[in-house]
Design an enzyme around this catalytic site. Structure first.
Site, PDB file in Angstrom:
ATOM      1  N   ARG A   6       0.836  -1.198   0.000  1.00 50.78           N
ATOM      2  CA  ARG A   6       0.000   0.000   0.000  1.00 50.78           C
ATOM      3  C   ARG A   6       0.871   1.248   0.000  1.00 50.78           C
ATOM      4  O   ARG A   6       1.948   1.264   0.583  1.00 50.78           O
ATOM      5  CB  ARG A   6      -0.917   0.018   1.237  1.00 50.78           C
ATOM      6  N   TYR A  34      -1.976  -3.522  -6.685  1.00 48.70           N
ATOM      7  CA  TYR A  34      -1.595  -4.297  -5.503  1.00 48.70           C
ATOM      8  C   TYR A  34      -2.606  -4.247  -4.359  1.00 48.70           C
ATOM      9  O   TYR A  34      -3.051  -3.170  -3.961  1.00 48.70           O
ATOM     10  CB  TYR A  34      -0.239  -3.819  -4.971  1.00 48.70           C
ATOM     11  N   GLY A  35      -2.900  -5.374  -3.799  1.00 46.02           N
ATOM     12  CA  GLY A  35      -3.617  -5.555  -2.520  1.00 46.02           C
ATOM     13  C   GLY A  35      -4.528  -4.416  -2.135  1.00 46.02           C
ATOM     14  O   GLY A  35      -5.467  -4.071  -2.862  1.00 46.02           O
ATOM     15  N   LYS A  41      -9.430  -2.500   2.347  1.00 43.83           N
ATOM     16  CA  LYS A  41      -9.161  -1.335   3.170  1.00 43.83           C
ATOM     17  C   LYS A  41     -10.023  -0.144   2.735  1.00 43.83           C
ATOM     18  O   LYS A  41     -10.483   0.640   3.565  1.00 43.83           O
ATOM     19  CB  LYS A  41      -7.670  -0.970   3.113  1.00 43.83           C
ATOM     20  N   HIS A  58      -9.926  -2.670  11.974  1.00 44.21           N
ATOM     21  CA  HIS A  58      -8.833  -3.497  11.441  1.00 44.21           C
ATOM     22  C   HIS A  58      -8.535  -4.600  12.470  1.00 44.21           C
ATOM     23  O   HIS A  58      -7.524  -4.553  13.165  1.00 44.21           O
ATOM     24  CB  HIS A  58      -7.604  -2.599  11.230  1.00 44.21           C
ATOM     25  N   SER A  74      -0.813  -3.539  10.388  1.00 43.92           N
ATOM     26  CA  SER A  74      -0.470  -4.434   9.288  1.00 43.92           C
ATOM     27  C   SER A  74       0.805  -5.219   9.605  1.00 43.92           C
ATOM     28  O   SER A  74       1.776  -4.652  10.112  1.00 43.92           O
ATOM     29  CB  SER A  74      -0.254  -3.624   8.016  1.00 43.92           C
ATOM     30  N   ALA A  75       0.756  -6.512   9.310  1.00 42.43           N
ATOM     31  CA  ALA A  75       1.890  -7.410   9.518  1.00 42.43           C
ATOM     32  C   ALA A  75       2.340  -7.456  10.991  1.00 42.43           C
ATOM     33  O   ALA A  75       3.529  -7.525  11.290  1.00 42.43           O
ATOM     34  CB  ALA A  75       3.062  -7.060   8.595  1.00 42.43           C
ATOM     35  N   CYS A  76       1.381  -7.389  11.909  1.00 40.89           N
ATOM     36  CA  CYS A  76       1.693  -7.483  13.342  1.00 40.89           C
ATOM     37  C   CYS A  76       1.007  -8.665  14.016  1.00 40.89           C
ATOM     38  O   CYS A  76       0.917  -8.717  15.241  1.00 40.89           O
ATOM     39  CB  CYS A  76       1.340  -6.181  14.048  1.00 40.89           C
ATOM     40  N   ASP A  90      -8.615  -9.972   9.427  1.00 42.67           N
ATOM     41  CA  ASP A  90      -8.185  -8.608   9.074  1.00 42.67           C
ATOM     42  C   ASP A  90      -9.214  -7.521   9.403  1.00 42.67           C
ATOM     43  O   ASP A  90      -8.826  -6.433   9.801  1.00 42.67           O
ATOM     44  CB  ASP A  90      -7.853  -8.552   7.573  1.00 42.67           C
ATOM     45  N   ASN A 106       6.664  -8.307   1.819  1.00 49.19           N
ATOM     46  CA  ASN A 106       5.200  -8.154   1.854  1.00 49.19           C
ATOM     47  C   ASN A 106       4.530  -9.078   0.831  1.00 49.19           C
ATOM     48  O   ASN A 106       3.444  -8.784   0.339  1.00 49.19           O
ATOM     49  CB  ASN A 106       4.806  -6.693   1.605  1.00 49.19           C
ATOM     50  N   SER A 107       5.172 -10.203   0.515  1.00 50.63           N
ATOM     51  CA  SER A 107       4.504 -11.165  -0.379  1.00 50.63           C
ATOM     52  C   SER A 107       3.281 -11.727   0.342  1.00 50.63           C
ATOM     53  O   SER A 107       3.243 -11.804   1.570  1.00 50.63           O
ATOM     54  CB  SER A 107       5.466 -12.274  -0.793  1.00 50.63           C
ATOM     55  N   ARG A 108       2.276 -12.106  -0.443  1.00 48.72           N
ATOM     56  CA  ARG A 108       0.972 -12.454   0.143  1.00 48.72           C
ATOM     57  C   ARG A 108       0.389 -13.711  -0.478  1.00 48.72           C
ATOM     58  O   ARG A 108       0.724 -14.075  -1.602  1.00 48.72           O
ATOM     59  CB  ARG A 108      -0.013 -11.299  -0.119  1.00 48.72           C
ATOM     60  N   GLY A 130       1.663 -19.979  18.880  1.00 54.43           N
ATOM     61  CA  GLY A 130       0.770 -20.821  19.688  1.00 54.43           C
ATOM     62  C   GLY A 130       0.812 -20.463  21.172  1.00 54.43           C
ATOM     63  O   GLY A 130      -0.199 -20.544  21.884  1.00 54.43           O
TER      64      GLY A 130
END
Ligand code: GTP
Ligand code: SPV
Ligand code: MN
Length: 584
Positions: A69, A197-198, A206, A226, A248-250, A275, A365-367, A492
């Site tokens: 983004r 992209y995304g 979003k 979010h 994002s990514a957390c 998400d 950031n590959s998805r 876990g």
């Protein structure tokens, strides 16, 4: 398909501007998927993967300048600048429509314009909303058919109404200088151009389900967040539903799909969303949540059978991979994969790669894109039109220092303040520097469709609407020691924290009252089978008063940006925290 007149009219207006060779209305059928895949492979947008190992899976390589983004090119185009607030980029609607019309004009010449009717939320649910996205990208269509309920089902829900989000998207020439992601909350409209992209291009996500929906939610009395949604089942069979807002990514996808450690026998986790959550007050005074999406667009690096076995099982078939590495046998690889680095591969750009290349093989950031129904831990309740009742909300973020592993807010108002002061180290999910600490209130900094101060006001007001609001907690899986090693094993093992959270929701769970909130005592956390040392645990739960006092200054600076719009409840909580920290 019965298409209503206002939808038809809007699409023909858009086509007049973009001038495509043809217009295709998507119905969401399997035959349509086959046609799209074939076309995408033909033009090189998709590479078929090893069909024996990865049935019906494909690889997409995005343009090199289009991998995340782009927040600096994202705008809220409200009539009044003040309504976008100090944390959003703003452009006047007239100017935005004018500038973007020039870029859209003729942008689809010689190509197909797809029309994607999509439904966010379960069919027939009072939560659900319809959108229609127009796009020139077959990759976007293939993603949207997994991420949303696409086609006939959406048109059926829409009926004769003209109340749908209008999403116009074109890749155009993918030039960053002509890239704009513009939102017109007052017109229920999104215009996005110059990115494939995304979050820039899948307008359901979003753009609609957060920026436009947060604005709707404020008007209509609900919340668009979010957040992941997860059901945690205890050994006695009781399920507690929890939402978690992490930037994002957390770690939302990972927490939503958690597999309990062997030492916590009888516990089970049910995934509802990874998400986005839409939350409404139910007749019982509780907050009820639905996941408006129908698929996962998840971070690939770091995903393995150790960290997230449910995700690994989900992405074995019918998955689109974006920007991962390609092995010679047609399978995929990424940093953190189960397998060791391959001696030879193609990196995310398609260049020859070896472990000596000195660069990641997969983009950070590959998805993956996969249907939610493919997840082994998907909850039987995930499509319940009523949603699920939420007992706890977690605010989580990446902080190497200061922020303890977990603590609980004293009240809804204090919890809102914990959300408002959330800060996190930036990740590869957005372009720009990685690892820089920034304020990211409620993990919504890039996604709030209106003035953030009013958004906090809306959160505070929920307490009057909901007589039994969820309990609020702050969590941080990302503390590090002096050597940079994670102090907490995460994944876990995070269930141990959820267990304490659930106990607290029921009035149990031991805690110490500290200036920042209720922190678990050392014996309050279930440590059976846990390998964390007593010293590390002590550090993870320590409240560093001096550090928090320093932090107060940065909180004050942040709040100053909002001037008079800052709600009194937030100011009160700030002052109360300052008093508690100064005492003793
Ligand atoms: P978005 O899709 O961008 O909104 O991200 P997300 O919040 O769903 O993040 P996700 O769960 O995909 O995690 C992002 C990265 O954090 C991955 O590389 C994970 O492996 C890593 N991660 C997730 N949970 C943990 C954890 O408990 N501890 C540590 N150390 N890393 C984690
Ligand atoms: C995020 O960045 O928070 C995502 C991925 O979930 S994107 O859809 O690109 O926004
Ligand atoms: Mn996200």
């Amino acid at each position: 398909m019965a298409i209503n007149e206002s939808a038809r009219r809007w699409v023909s207006d858009v086509a007049r501007t973009c001038r495509p060779a043809d217009v295709v209305w998507c119905d969401g059928s399997e035959a349509e998927r086959e046609r799209l895949l074939e076309a995408a492979v033909r033009v090189g947008d998709l590479i078929p993967l090893n069909q024996r190992e990865l049935r019906s899976c494909y690889l997409h390589r995005s343009a090199v300048n289009d991998v995340a983004r782009t927040e600096h090119l994202t705008f809220i185009c409200s009539r009044e600048k003040g309504d976008a607030g100090p944390t959003n980029n703003w452009m006047a609607p007239v100017e935005a429509y004018d500038r973007l019309t020039k870029i859209f004009a003729g942008s689809m010449e010689g190509r197909t314009m797809y029309v994607i009717p999509f439904l966010m939320g379960p069919p027939g649910s009072p939560f659900s909303k319809v959108g229609i996205q127009v796009t020139d990208s077959d990759y976007v269509v293939l993603n949207m058919r997994m991420m949303t309920r696409m086609g006939t089902v959406a048109l059926e829900q829409l009926g004769g109404s003209d109340s749908f989000t209008r999403g116009l998207h074109a890749k155009a020439d993918l030039n960053v200088d002509r890239r704009f992601i513009c939102h017109f909350p007052e017109d229920n409209t999104i215009w996005s151009v110059g990115s494939g992209y995304g979050g820039n291009a899948l307008l359901s996500k979003k753009c609609m389900a957060l920026r436009i929906a947060s604005h709707m939610g404020r008007r209509e009395g609900w919340l668009a967040e979010h957040m992941l949604i997860v059901g945690v089942e205890s050994p006695d069979g009781e399920i507690t539903y929890i939402c978690g807002a992490f930037p994002s990514a957390c770690g939302k996808t990972n927490l939503a799909m958690l597999i309990p450690p062997a030492s916590l026998k009888g516990w089970r986790v049910h995934t509802l969303g990874d998400d986005i959550a839409w939350l409404r007050v139910g007749p019982d005074g509780r907050l009820w949540a639905v996941n408006p999406e129908a698929g996962f667009f998840g971070v690939v690096p770091g995903t393995s059978s150790k960290t997230n076995p449910n995700a690994m099982a989900t992405i074995r078939k019918n998955t689109l991979y974006t920007n991962v590495a390609l092995r010679p046998d047609g399978t995929v690889w990424w940093e953190g994969h189960d397998d060791p680095p391959p001696p030879h591969a193609r990196d995310w750009r398609g260049r020859p790669w070896t472990p000596a290349s000195g660069e990641p093989a997969a983009h950070p950031n590959s998805r993956f894109t996969a249907p939610a129904s493919a997840c082994p831990s998907i909850s039987p309740e995930w499509q319940n039109p009523k949603g699920v009742p939420i007992s706890a909300i977690l605010f989580g973020a990446r902080r190497q220092t200061l922020v303890p592993l977990v603590y609980q807010a004293f009240s809804w108002q204090h919890g809102t303040f914990l959300g408002a002061t959330l800060s996190s180290e930036t990740t590869a999910a957005t372009t720009g520097a990685v690892g820089v600490v920034r304020r990211d209130p409620m993990a919504m900094l890039p996604f709030c469709g209106y003035n953030m101060a009013e958004y906090w006001g809306h959160w505070l007001a929920m307490e009057k609407r909901a007589s039994k609001p969820p309990k609020i907690f702050r969590v941080n899986w990302f503390r590090r020691d002096e050597k940079g090693k994670f102090l907490w094993p995460g994944y876990g093992e995070n269930l141990r924290i959820l267990k304490w959270v659930i106990e607290r929701c029921k009035g149990g769970g031991e805690a110490e009252k500290t200036p920042i909130g209720y922190v678990p005592t050392k014996s309050a956390l279930d440590r059976k089978g846990l390998t964390v040392s007593a010293d590390a645990l002590k550090e993870l739960l320590r409240v560093d008063r001096e550090g928090w006092r320093v932090n107060l200054r940065s909180q004050a600076e942040f709040f100053e940006k909002f001037g008079d719009r800052l709600p009194a409840g937030i100011r009160e909580e700030y002052e109360a925290l300052a008093r508690r920290l100064k005492a003793k």
